[in-house]
Design a protein around this motif. Structure first.
Motif, PDB file in Angstrom:
ATOM      1  N   TYR A   1       0.837  -1.207   0.000  1.00 31.56           N
ATOM      2  CA  TYR A   1       0.000   0.000   0.000  1.00 31.56           C
ATOM      3  C   TYR A   1       0.871   1.256   0.000  1.00 31.56           C
ATOM      4  N   PHE A   2       1.938   1.266   0.828  1.00 32.57           N
ATOM      5  CA  PHE A   2       2.823   2.426   0.904  1.00 32.57           C
ATOM      6  C   PHE A   2       3.579   2.649  -0.415  1.00 32.57           C
ATOM      7  N   SER A   3       3.964   1.555  -1.072  1.00 29.78           N
ATOM      8  CA  SER A   3       4.796   1.675  -2.278  1.00 29.78           C
ATOM      9  C   SER A   3       3.986   1.945  -3.544  1.00 29.78           C
ATOM     10  N   ALA A   4       2.677   1.894  -3.465  1.00 34.49           N
ATOM     11  CA  ALA A   4       1.835   2.106  -4.649  1.00 34.49           C
ATOM     12  C   ALA A   4       1.673   3.593  -4.953  1.00 34.49           C
TER      13      ALA A   4
ATOM     14  N   GLU B   1      -4.641   4.600  12.762  1.00 33.95           N
ATOM     15  CA  GLU B   1      -3.267   4.093  12.851  1.00 33.95           C
ATOM     16  C   GLU B   1      -2.591   4.086  11.483  1.00 33.95           C
ATOM     17  N   ILE B   2      -3.275   3.578  10.464  1.00 32.30           N
ATOM     18  CA  ILE B   2      -2.688   3.545   9.122  1.00 32.30           C
ATOM     19  C   ILE B   2      -2.531   4.962   8.568  1.00 32.30           C
ATOM     20  N   PHE B   3      -3.487   5.826   8.854  1.00 31.26           N
ATOM     21  CA  PHE B   3      -3.413   7.237   8.456  1.00 31.26           C
ATOM     22  C   PHE B   3      -2.130   7.878   9.006  1.00 31.26           C
ATOM     23  N   GLU B   4      -1.855   7.659  10.286  1.00 29.83           N
ATOM     24  CA  GLU B   4      -0.669   8.260  10.903  1.00 29.83           C
ATOM     25  C   GLU B   4       0.612   7.609  10.401  1.00 29.83           C
ATOM     26  N   LYS B   5       0.622   6.273  10.262  1.00 34.46           N
ATOM     27  CA  LYS B   5       1.816   5.580   9.771  1.00 34.46           C
ATOM     28  C   LYS B   5       2.145   5.996   8.345  1.00 34.46           C
TER      29      LYS B   5
ATOM     30  N   GLY C   1       5.996   9.349   4.897  1.00 33.90           N
ATOM     31  CA  GLY C   1       6.145  10.230   3.742  1.00 33.90           C
ATOM     32  C   GLY C   1       5.181   9.945   2.613  1.00 33.90           C
ATOM     33  N   VAL C   2       4.138   9.157   2.890  1.00 32.75           N
ATOM     34  CA  VAL C   2       3.110   8.871   1.882  1.00 32.75           C
ATOM     35  C   VAL C   2       1.866   9.659   2.262  1.00 32.75           C
ATOM     36  N   PRO C   3       1.576  10.769   1.566  1.00 33.13           N
ATOM     37  CA  PRO C   3       0.409  11.594   1.923  1.00 33.13           C
ATOM     38  C   PRO C   3      -0.874  10.754   1.904  1.00 33.13           C
ATOM     39  N   CYS C   4      -1.625  10.821   3.001  1.00 31.77           N
ATOM     40  CA  CYS C   4      -2.795   9.957   3.157  1.00 31.77           C
ATOM     41  C   CYS C   4      -3.909  10.726   3.828  1.00 31.77           C
ATOM     42  N   ASP C   5      -5.130  10.619   3.316  1.00 34.46           N
ATOM     43  CA  ASP C   5      -6.315  11.215   3.932  1.00 34.46           C
ATOM     44  C   ASP C   5      -6.982  10.197   4.845  1.00 34.46           C
TER      45      ASP C   5
ATOM     46  N   GLN D   1      -7.526  16.083  -2.614  1.00 36.54           N
ATOM     47  CA  GLN D   1      -7.457  14.723  -2.098  1.00 36.54           C
ATOM     48  C   GLN D   1      -6.089  14.110  -2.354  1.00 36.54           C
ATOM     49  N   ALA D   2      -5.577  13.408  -1.338  1.00 36.24           N
ATOM     50  CA  ALA D   2      -4.295  12.717  -1.474  1.00 36.24           C
ATOM     51  C   ALA D   2      -4.485  11.443  -2.296  1.00 36.24           C
ATOM     52  N   SER D   3      -3.374  10.890  -2.740  1.00 38.82           N
ATOM     53  CA  SER D   3      -3.450   9.677  -3.563  1.00 38.82           C
ATOM     54  C   SER D   3      -3.805   8.444  -2.734  1.00 38.82           C
ATOM     55  N   HIS D   4      -3.565   8.519  -1.426  1.00 40.31           N
ATOM     56  CA  HIS D   4      -3.882   7.410  -0.530  1.00 40.31           C
ATOM     57  C   HIS D   4      -4.964   7.830   0.456  1.00 40.31           C
ATOM     58  N   VAL D   5      -5.776   6.882   0.870  1.00 41.01           N
ATOM     59  CA  VAL D   5      -6.822   7.156   1.854  1.00 41.01           C
ATOM     60  C   VAL D   5      -6.943   5.960   2.791  1.00 41.01           C
TER      61      VAL D   5
END
Length: 787
Positions: free
Chosen positions: A222-225, A240-244, A249-253, A269-273
């Motif tokens: 998920y982080f590397s995508a 927890e996943i949002f903060e991690k 360094g992976v922008p996440c909403d 919107q960030a690329s990760h959620v």
């Protein structure tokens, strides 16, 4: 009567009534043109055609069909046209005709062909008879037919078309059964998600026990995508996943039912959620999707959310994390979508062992111990006894706010904090990272709700036992080996037996009707309540063997709660999907109040809500006040949940969130001092810890043959000097049984005692004033105080 007058009356007849009008017209013109053939043969042909058209569908449960009220007709502005055409009806003769009609076997059989079983036929006839007998004037067609039957010019069977017309008025479902079956056909769920079907997805199942690293490996993908979505079962896991993710360094909403956090300063919107599974988007494309705890696809209430995510996420790779028991079902479901499943197996990273001895006494506690209870009463009791021994404990249970749970977990995990013992419910099973050396099951009996919504008291399942036991000796904690045991020796053999059993494979995935499907049902049944619509939908629904319709009792509870409030169907549906704890009266009454404000078009502002919850709130002085604060926190959660669905009517979400954080701090302080609150509660008899001992072991219903019950003794709970006076043994046993069966709560028992005492006082007073009541007199029961 002149022919022109007859023509004029004929012209007044409303169109489209088919067989009924033919009967009236035939009867009206019979004196001029001779007899016409009866209608029963024609109706029989129609019934046969209708029956064959319905196919082999399952027979509906007609007990769900709630009859609508059809009011008798009052005086007509045009006068009684039927009486003018013929003569006034003799109601006594009409009643005889109706009774004869009801007893006709041919009529009952014909009614059955149209879906009127014995129950519906009887209800429809009673309504039909009342309508005929109580109307001041009837429609021309039925008046003429009744008149002809009374005078032998028509057969009693000619009433059937009018009876059937009335039956469809009070049971509109009879007229649209085929349409309802089509709408509630849930047999091919993959077709509901065309966007996902347009993508050739790669499905990877990360299978293994707790603490095996399966979620870790999925999250790394998920982080590397380039883009990704994480779907978790709890707000805590989503946070927890949002903060991690952002720390890596992976922008996440973050998206949960009550919260939206956009990490980009411009609001883009960030690329990760990271989201709770119910909130995932099935239209947004992602490179990688992670669905955590996939075994919850079988959950009786929430399973539909995992089914929706599994079938509907538009991702090139879908990573599933969960128990091996779900592999076969997921493989079968993906076979229907044309997608293959790659299974990656993981082993536990640290060893865990079941001890050969039970704890037996709280004197034997060691740092890193976690006592797992399945009731708040046990949590309070154990916390109190630990405090008596001069130890400090952290407390975690399901109804605590997420911030309080995290604060208690941090306190327990901190090696520099004197708190070395954790007392918790199975809320620790997921979503919290805890440094536990040994799991101690205080009881093995857990209340649960089955697929039918019935409460059951049974030993925990193997899956539940493994999930909880697996929290000991986690790889990331200071303890590299885990241990599991029980509080009492008689439970230990049962625990070993449970843990040795193979986990039952998951055989079906949950489904849930959509708002669109319910709207289509309501279009056909416009006068039916939402709760009844749901019942009929579930009854009519058709599912494949791999699926089941989730239990919707909570939805129906909310629907019945707000039924009397004028709301559009879509708004009503959204209010009913709001997650509430129906055991909390204040939360339920708040849903009702919010819906009432909405219906009046009165925005629920920050100032209004402060007044409503009587802010500012004081720190709790006893357990009851702590529970009241937890209920207020749930009400603020409800406000935030609704604020993202109705932003204009719930406009102050940011202010409410700040208020909720302040309340969370007050609750944290209360939980930090929970043993003091317990002591005060017991002193003021707000809590009786010793009156409701838990059932520790129960071998139930053929699976386990013996049954044992323990009473907490001084060995487990401390010296007798700390125990409150005991009631007599009979009362103790009965109270224990009723509480453990879920039929009574301590509050309910206290209320009943208060009511009984009030009644006894009143009776004594009345006897003193006027003597004993005469035999046979009855006194009105005093209503219990409202909660």
């Amino acid at each position: 009567m002149s022919f022109s007058r007859c023509a004029l009356l004929w012209a007044r007849l409303p169109g489209g009534r088919q067989a009924g009008h033919r009967a009236a017209i035939c009867s009206a013109l019979r004196p001029h043109f001779g007899p016409f053939p009866g209608l029963l043969g024609q109706v029989s042909v129609l019934a046969t055609a209708s029956s064959s058209a319905s196919g082999g569908s399952k027979i509906p449960n007609t007990s769900l069909f709630v009859p609508l009220t059809v009011k008798p007709q009052g005086p007509s502005a045009d006068g009684d046209v039927g009486a003018e055409l013929t003569r006034p009806l003799d109601k006594n003769e009409v009643k005889k005709v109706l009774d004869k009609f009801y007893k006709r076997k041919e009529v009952q059989k014909l009614g059955a062909d149209y879906g009127l079983d014995a129950r519906l036929f009887h209800q429809a006839f009673i309504s039909f008879r009342n309508y005929i007998m109580q109307s001041h004037s009837l429609d021309v067609d039925i008046h003429i037919v009744l008149n002809d039957i009374c005078f032998g010019a028509a057969h009693v069977d000619d009433l059937f078309p009018f009876f059937l017309r009335h039956a469809k008025q009070i049971f509109p479902v009879l007229d649209c059964k085929d349409d309802l079956r089509k709408i509630s056909d849930l047999r091919i769920p993959p077709n509901w998600y065309p966007d996902a079907r347009a993508v050739q997805r790669k499905i990877i199942f990360h299978s293994g026990p707790t603490n095996s690293g399966k979620t870790y490996h999925a999250i790394q993908k998920y982080f590397s995508a380039k883009s990704g979505v994480y779907c978790g079962p709890l707000k805590l896991l989503a946070h927890e996943i949002f903060e991690k993710s952002n720390a890596a360094g992976v922008p996440c909403d973050l998206v949960t039912g009550e919260e939206r956090v956009t990490i980009q300063p411009d609001g883009k919107q960030a690329s990760h959620v990271s989201c709770t599974v119910e909130m995932c988007s099935v239209t947004t494309p992602y490179e990688v999707a992670v669905i955590d705890e996939i075994q919850m696809i079988r959950d009786p209430a929430r399973g539909w959310a995992w089914t929706r995510a599994l079938l509907g996420l538009c991702a090139e790779e879908v990573h599933l994390c969960g128990e091996p028991a779900a592999i076969d079902l997921v493989t079968e479901l993906m076979y229907t979508t044309g997608e293959e499943v790659e299974v990656r197996d993981y082993k536990r990273l640290t060893p865990i062992s079941v001890l050969d001895h039970a704890l037996e006494s709280l004197d034997n506690l060691r740092p890193g111990d976690c006592i797992v209870c399945f009731s708040k009463n046990d949590i309070y009791s154990v916390s109190r006894q630990i405090e008596i021994r001069g130890l400090e404990s952290a407390v975690i249970y399901g109804s605590l706010p997420p911030g309080t749970k995290l604060a208690q977990a941090k306190k327990f995990n901190d090696p520099n904090d004197p708190c070395k013992i954790l007392v918790a419910t199975d809320a620790i099973g997921m979503g919290l990272n805890l440094s536990i050396r040994r799991i101690i099951f205080y009881s093995l009996i857990k209340p649960s709700i089955n697929e039918k919504g019935e409460k059951e008291l049974e030993p925990i399942t193997t899956s539940q036992a493994l999930q909880i036991a697996g929290r000991a000796g986690r790889f990331s904690s200071q303890f590299k080996e885990g241990e599991v045991t029980t509080m009492n020796h008689e439970d230990l053999s049962l625990l070993k037996e449970i843990l040795k059993r193979p986990v039952d494979p998951i055989t079906a995935a949950g489904l849930h009707p959509t708002a669109e499907q319910i709207e289509m049902f309501a279009y056909h049944l416009p006068d039916t309540t939402l709760s009844n619509l749901i019942d009929i939908f579930v009854d009519f629904s058709q599912v494949d063997g791999q699926y089941f319709v989730c239990n919707m009792d909570d939805f129906k509870f909310s629907a019945e709660l707000i039924q009397h409030i004028p709301l559009s169907l879509r708004v009503r549906y959204i209010f009913c999907t709001a997650p509430i704890n129906k055991k909390q009266p204040f939360v339920c009454s708040s849903l009702l109040q919010f819906a009432r404000q909405y219906s009046r078009n009165e925005p629920l502002t920050f100032a209004w809500l402060r007044r409503y919850i009587k802010w500012p709130l004081l720190p709790p002085r006893n357990i009851k006040e702590l529970m009241d604060l937890e209920a207020v926190h749930d009400v603020l959660d409800l406000y935030l949940w609704l604020s993202y669905r109705f932003m204009d009517m719930f406009p102050d979400a940011s202010l409410i969130r700040d208020l909720q954080k302040e309340l969370d701090g007050i609750i944290q302080d209360g939980v930090h001092n929970i043993t003091k609150l317990i002591k005060v509660s017991e002193t003021h008899k707000l809590l009786n810890l010793e009156s409701f001992p838990s059932v520790s072991q129960s071998r139930l219903s053929g699976t386990l043959k013996s049954q044992a019950r323990r009473t907490r003794g001084t060995k487990a709970l401390g010296s007798k000097a700390t125990e409150p006076p005991s009631p007599n043994a009979g009362e103790l046993s009965l109270a224990s049984r009723l509480v453990q069966q879920g039929l009574l709560t301590p509050d309910m028992l206290k209320q009943l005692e208060k009511e009984w005492m009030t009644q006894q006082t009143e009776r004594s007073k009345e006897r003193t004033e006027s003597g004993t009541h005469p035999k046979g007199t009855r006194r009105k029961k005093k209503e219990p105080d409202s909660d």
